[in-house]
Design a protein around this motif. Sequence first.
Motif, PDB file in Angstrom:
ATOM      1  N   GLY A 208      17.689  -2.368  -6.861  1.00  0.00           N
ATOM      2  CA  GLY A 208      16.204  -2.442  -7.438  1.00  0.00           C
ATOM      3  C   GLY A 208      16.114  -2.767  -8.767  1.00  0.00           C
ATOM      4  O   GLY A 208      17.101  -2.731  -9.497  1.00  0.00           O
ATOM      5  N   GLY A 209      14.648  -2.868  -9.250  1.00  0.00           N
ATOM      6  CA  GLY A 209      14.816  -3.020 -10.577  1.00  0.00           C
ATOM      7  C   GLY A 209      14.315  -4.565 -10.884  1.00  0.00           C
ATOM      8  O   GLY A 209      14.564  -5.575 -10.012  1.00  0.00           O
TER       9      GLY A 209
ATOM     10  N   ARG B 115       6.901  -5.359  -4.733  1.00  0.00           N
ATOM     11  CA  ARG B 115       8.259  -4.873  -4.308  1.00  0.00           C
ATOM     12  C   ARG B 115       8.120  -3.366  -3.710  1.00  0.00           C
ATOM     13  O   ARG B 115       7.573  -2.512  -4.645  1.00  0.00           O
ATOM     14  CB  ARG B 115       9.358  -5.052  -5.215  1.00  0.00           C
ATOM     15  CG  ARG B 115       9.745  -6.390  -5.516  1.00  0.00           C
ATOM     16  CD  ARG B 115      10.540  -6.401  -6.746  1.00  0.00           C
ATOM     17  NE  ARG B 115      11.816  -5.956  -6.426  1.00  0.00           N
ATOM     18  CZ  ARG B 115      12.930  -6.760  -5.865  1.00  0.00           C
ATOM     19  NH1 ARG B 115      13.005  -7.971  -6.252  1.00  0.00           N
ATOM     20  NH2 ARG B 115      14.064  -6.113  -5.737  1.00  0.00           N
ATOM     21  N   LEU B 116       8.112  -3.242  -2.530  1.00  0.00           N
ATOM     22  CA  LEU B 116       8.125  -1.876  -2.031  1.00  0.00           C
ATOM     23  C   LEU B 116       9.376  -1.087  -1.502  1.00  0.00           C
ATOM     24  O   LEU B 116       9.730  -1.961  -0.791  1.00  0.00           O
ATOM     25  CB  LEU B 116       6.824  -1.636  -1.211  1.00  0.00           C
ATOM     26  CG  LEU B 116       5.635  -2.282  -1.610  1.00  0.00           C
ATOM     27  CD1 LEU B 116       4.696  -2.123  -0.578  1.00  0.00           C
ATOM     28  CD2 LEU B 116       5.020  -1.603  -2.780  1.00  0.00           C
ATOM     29  N   THR B 117       9.635  -0.041  -1.630  1.00  0.00           N
ATOM     30  CA  THR B 117      10.906   0.687  -1.181  1.00  0.00           C
ATOM     31  C   THR B 117      10.551   1.988  -0.200  1.00  0.00           C
ATOM     32  O   THR B 117       9.730   2.692  -0.980  1.00  0.00           O
ATOM     33  CB  THR B 117      11.835   0.804  -2.106  1.00  0.00           C
ATOM     34  OG1 THR B 117      12.275  -0.501  -2.715  1.00  0.00           O
ATOM     35  CG2 THR B 117      13.180   1.294  -1.514  1.00  0.00           C
ATOM     36  N   TRP B 118      11.171   2.168   0.918  1.00  0.00           N
ATOM     37  CA  TRP B 118      10.598   3.445   1.516  1.00  0.00           C
ATOM     38  C   TRP B 118      11.972   4.047   1.891  1.00  0.00           C
ATOM     39  O   TRP B 118      13.236   3.324   1.907  1.00  0.00           O
ATOM     40  CB  TRP B 118      10.047   3.073   2.803  1.00  0.00           C
ATOM     41  CG  TRP B 118       8.844   3.051   2.653  1.00  0.00           C
ATOM     42  CD1 TRP B 118       7.601   3.983   2.684  1.00  0.00           C
ATOM     43  CD2 TRP B 118       8.033   1.553   2.492  1.00  0.00           C
ATOM     44  NE1 TRP B 118       6.303   3.328   2.567  1.00  0.00           N
ATOM     45  CE2 TRP B 118       6.521   1.962   2.265  1.00  0.00           C
ATOM     46  CE3 TRP B 118       8.443   0.539   2.303  1.00  0.00           C
ATOM     47  CZ2 TRP B 118       5.609   0.867   2.445  1.00  0.00           C
ATOM     48  CZ3 TRP B 118       7.600  -0.432   2.270  1.00  0.00           C
ATOM     49  CH2 TRP B 118       5.967  -0.095   2.103  1.00  0.00           C
TER      50      TRP B 118
ATOM     51  N   ARG C 111      13.278  -2.011   2.372  1.00  0.00           N
ATOM     52  CA  ARG C 111      12.258  -2.857   1.302  1.00  0.00           C
ATOM     53  C   ARG C 111      11.530  -3.884   1.691  1.00  0.00           C
ATOM     54  O   ARG C 111      11.838  -4.542   2.507  1.00  0.00           O
ATOM     55  CB  ARG C 111      13.287  -3.518   0.333  1.00  0.00           C
ATOM     56  CG  ARG C 111      14.269  -2.755  -0.310  1.00  0.00           C
ATOM     57  CD  ARG C 111      15.117  -3.778  -1.131  1.00  0.00           C
ATOM     58  NE  ARG C 111      16.630  -3.130  -1.233  1.00  0.00           N
ATOM     59  CZ  ARG C 111      16.722  -2.403  -2.548  1.00  0.00           C
ATOM     60  NH1 ARG C 111      15.828  -2.120  -3.281  1.00  0.00           N
ATOM     61  NH2 ARG C 111      17.897  -1.728  -2.721  1.00  0.00           N
TER      62      ARG C 111
ATOM     63  N   GLU D 258       1.142  -0.360   2.559  1.00  0.00           N
ATOM     64  CA  GLU D 258       1.178   1.033   2.655  1.00  0.00           C
ATOM     65  C   GLU D 258       0.310   1.706   3.635  1.00  0.00           C
ATOM     66  O   GLU D 258       0.822   2.611   4.186  1.00  0.00           O
ATOM     67  CB  GLU D 258       1.080   1.681   1.254  1.00  0.00           C
ATOM     68  CG  GLU D 258       2.217   1.186   0.235  1.00  0.00           C
ATOM     69  CD  GLU D 258       1.928   1.728  -1.248  1.00  0.00           C
ATOM     70  OE1 GLU D 258       0.695   1.812  -1.805  1.00  0.00           O
ATOM     71  OE2 GLU D 258       2.873   2.336  -1.669  1.00  0.00           O
TER      72      GLU D 258
ATOM     73  N   SER E  26       8.111   4.744  -2.080  1.00  0.00           N
ATOM     74  CA  SER E  26       8.985   5.545  -2.743  1.00  0.00           C
ATOM     75  C   SER E  26       9.043   4.738  -4.171  1.00  0.00           C
ATOM     76  O   SER E  26       9.258   5.453  -5.283  1.00  0.00           O
ATOM     77  CB  SER E  26      10.246   6.164  -2.390  1.00  0.00           C
ATOM     78  OG  SER E  26      11.054   5.168  -2.061  1.00  0.00           O
ATOM     79  N   ALA E  27       9.032   3.383  -4.106  1.00  0.00           N
ATOM     80  CA  ALA E  27       9.352   2.699  -5.490  1.00  0.00           C
ATOM     81  C   ALA E  27       8.378   1.484  -5.124  1.00  0.00           C
ATOM     82  O   ALA E  27       8.380   1.160  -4.147  1.00  0.00           O
ATOM     83  CB  ALA E  27      10.865   2.369  -5.571  1.00  0.00           C
ATOM     84  N   ARG E  28       7.685   1.035  -6.347  1.00  0.00           N
ATOM     85  CA  ARG E  28       6.916   0.286  -6.156  1.00  0.00           C
ATOM     86  C   ARG E  28       6.560  -0.635  -7.387  1.00  0.00           C
ATOM     87  O   ARG E  28       6.460  -0.210  -8.589  1.00  0.00           O
ATOM     88  CB  ARG E  28       5.316   0.990  -5.777  1.00  0.00           C
ATOM     89  CG  ARG E  28       4.059   0.201  -5.516  1.00  0.00           C
ATOM     90  CD  ARG E  28       3.099   1.136  -5.307  1.00  0.00           C
ATOM     91  NE  ARG E  28       1.871   0.644  -4.678  1.00  0.00           N
ATOM     92  CZ  ARG E  28       0.908   0.117  -5.017  1.00  0.00           C
ATOM     93  NH1 ARG E  28       0.633  -0.276  -6.196  1.00  0.00           N
ATOM     94  NH2 ARG E  28      -0.039  -0.352  -4.209  1.00  0.00           N
ATOM     95  N   THR E  29       6.536  -2.235  -7.380  1.00  0.00           N
ATOM     96  CA  THR E  29       6.469  -2.751  -8.642  1.00  0.00           C
ATOM     97  C   THR E  29       5.741  -3.925  -8.232  1.00  0.00           C
ATOM     98  O   THR E  29       5.791  -4.450  -7.150  1.00  0.00           O
ATOM     99  CB  THR E  29       8.083  -3.280  -9.115  1.00  0.00           C
ATOM    100  OG1 THR E  29       9.027  -2.448  -8.856  1.00  0.00           O
ATOM    101  CG2 THR E  29       8.000  -3.775 -10.250  1.00  0.00           C
TER     102      THR E  29
END
Length: 510
Positions: free
Chosen positions: A13-14, A280-283, A323, A341, A349-352
Amino acid sequence: MSLLDRRTLLIAGGAAAAATLAGCSDAKDTGGTPSPSPTSTPTATTAPTSTGTPTSSTPSTSAPAPTSTAPNWNRLARSLEGLLYLPSTSGYAAAHQLFDPRWDTVRPAAVVKAAKPSDVEQAITFARDNKLVLVPKSGGHSYVGASTIANGLQLDVGGLKSMSYANGVLTVGAGARLYDVHAFLDRYGRSLPTGTCPTVGVAGLTLGGGLGVHTRTYGLTCDRVVSMGVVTADGTSRTVSATSEPDLFWALRGSGGGNLGVVTSFQFTTIPATELGFFRLTWPEAQAAAVVRGWQQFAQSAPTTVWANLHIDAKSNGTLVIRVLGVSTTGDGTAAAAQLESLVGAKASARTLSVKSHLDAVKYLGGGTTSPRQGFLAGSDVLEGPMDAAAITGLLGAVKAAARAATPASAILDPLGGQAAMQPAGGSSWPWRGALAVIQWYSSAQTKSAQTFVANGHRAVRSFSAGGYVNYVEPGRAVGSYYGASTAKLQAAKTKYDPANFFHAPYTLG
Ligand SMILES: Cc1cc2nc3c(=O)[nH]c(=O)nc-3n(C[C@H](O)[C@H](O)[C@H](O)COP(=O)(O)OP(=O)(O)OC[C@H]3O[C@@H](n4cnc5c(N)ncnc54)[C@H](O)[C@@H]3O)c2cc1C
């Protein structure tokens, strides 16, 4: 699809992301190109003996042994503007390589590096006269090594890469690579819907369809073709379009390369080179089934300006990462991320979120401007509609089993719909207009365990799969499964333009 997909899945990620992804990164291509020195012309007048054999895990890529008299290679060399490489020629080893080093052991009897379309005519005529199997090569990214052939003639059109632009139309040689096309068009404020890997050849990608982040807004790469230059099995150069040889034009757009002729150039209608909005979304793994369900709904209901693919990745610690990489051609992915979402029923849990200019987006998605050679194993399924709970459980189970076996593995789901559901002018042979998505089963390993993962993936979604995507062709699968309802009309085009089945190799029609 996008390779970002397969690469993204591997990153932690990132933002540094795209440049460090596996598969395409900004490292230099180690494939090498021949020095165009006179020593690259043949030094032997007799046919070389091909000693290479495919690796054990590979399908057959060998042509029948040539019969009767040895080909007169000097005659071929003299007829070419480009270069001829024999196994005895300096530069041969680099000349016949593909993207995946797995195919380095497959040794063609000779490689022609075409410099002009007339070289393509000469090579086809020579191969036909000498009963050699000929396979074209553009970017060399075939999943099954279909652009090389033991004992046969590899015809590399990589040198045909000139480009010009006028009135919204790109004219490009069949040997151009994707990054070069984008960099060229960017100068005119234009773009083309393509895949992401910078070194993929425009020819192979287009002839098999061409999926990427613009697919839902503008259609497949093959949908933007207005005409092509092609040399058919009789050695004749033709220009095909909706009004000239329309059945060949139809057939070439979506049935995969190597079947019906060797394309030397394309004309494409271009699209505006606009900014793209990324999300970019992660669960966490616990949300995996909900994300798949929500993503399926999203693929059916999102605006056609939005494309988002789903990655389910095996981690070496036995867990899964879920992702989504989304792109909005409006330049703002905020609303689309919120819609997804909401359909998943859980915040990521992470969102960019980010916005990138056309060429920055191309480089980001491609991990740079070139990509190193890489081995991999992959397969695909075309989802006709949303999977039910059992299939989703099976899909997640296939990736989970790979994770537990410490096998690098990903299920990458690319949405269709939007403009991809529409036929371009004159129709096309790409058969999956009504489908929901393409799943790619991808592993950077070429092991038994990776094969098991791909087989488990196929099994999990079997009742929702209409077939496979021909650009992700895989060993041991009947070619008919890539053509769906286009099969009969494709066979008719094959009979008309290649009645003697000259273009005949392990993964071709006929
Ligand atoms: C790293 C990587 C990333 C990818 N990313 C994407 C993606 O984002 N989207 C997507 O849709 N696909 C993607 N693909 C799949 C890709 O589209 C196919 O592998 C495609 O066939 C590669 O084209 P090529 O010209 O590079 O390959 P090649 O191996 O040169 O050619 C592929 C096939 O086309 C034939 N062919 C080549 N040139 C010609 C020609 N001039 N005339 C007729 N036939 C020809 C060959 O004989 C072979 O059968 C990716 C593949 C890889 C390896």
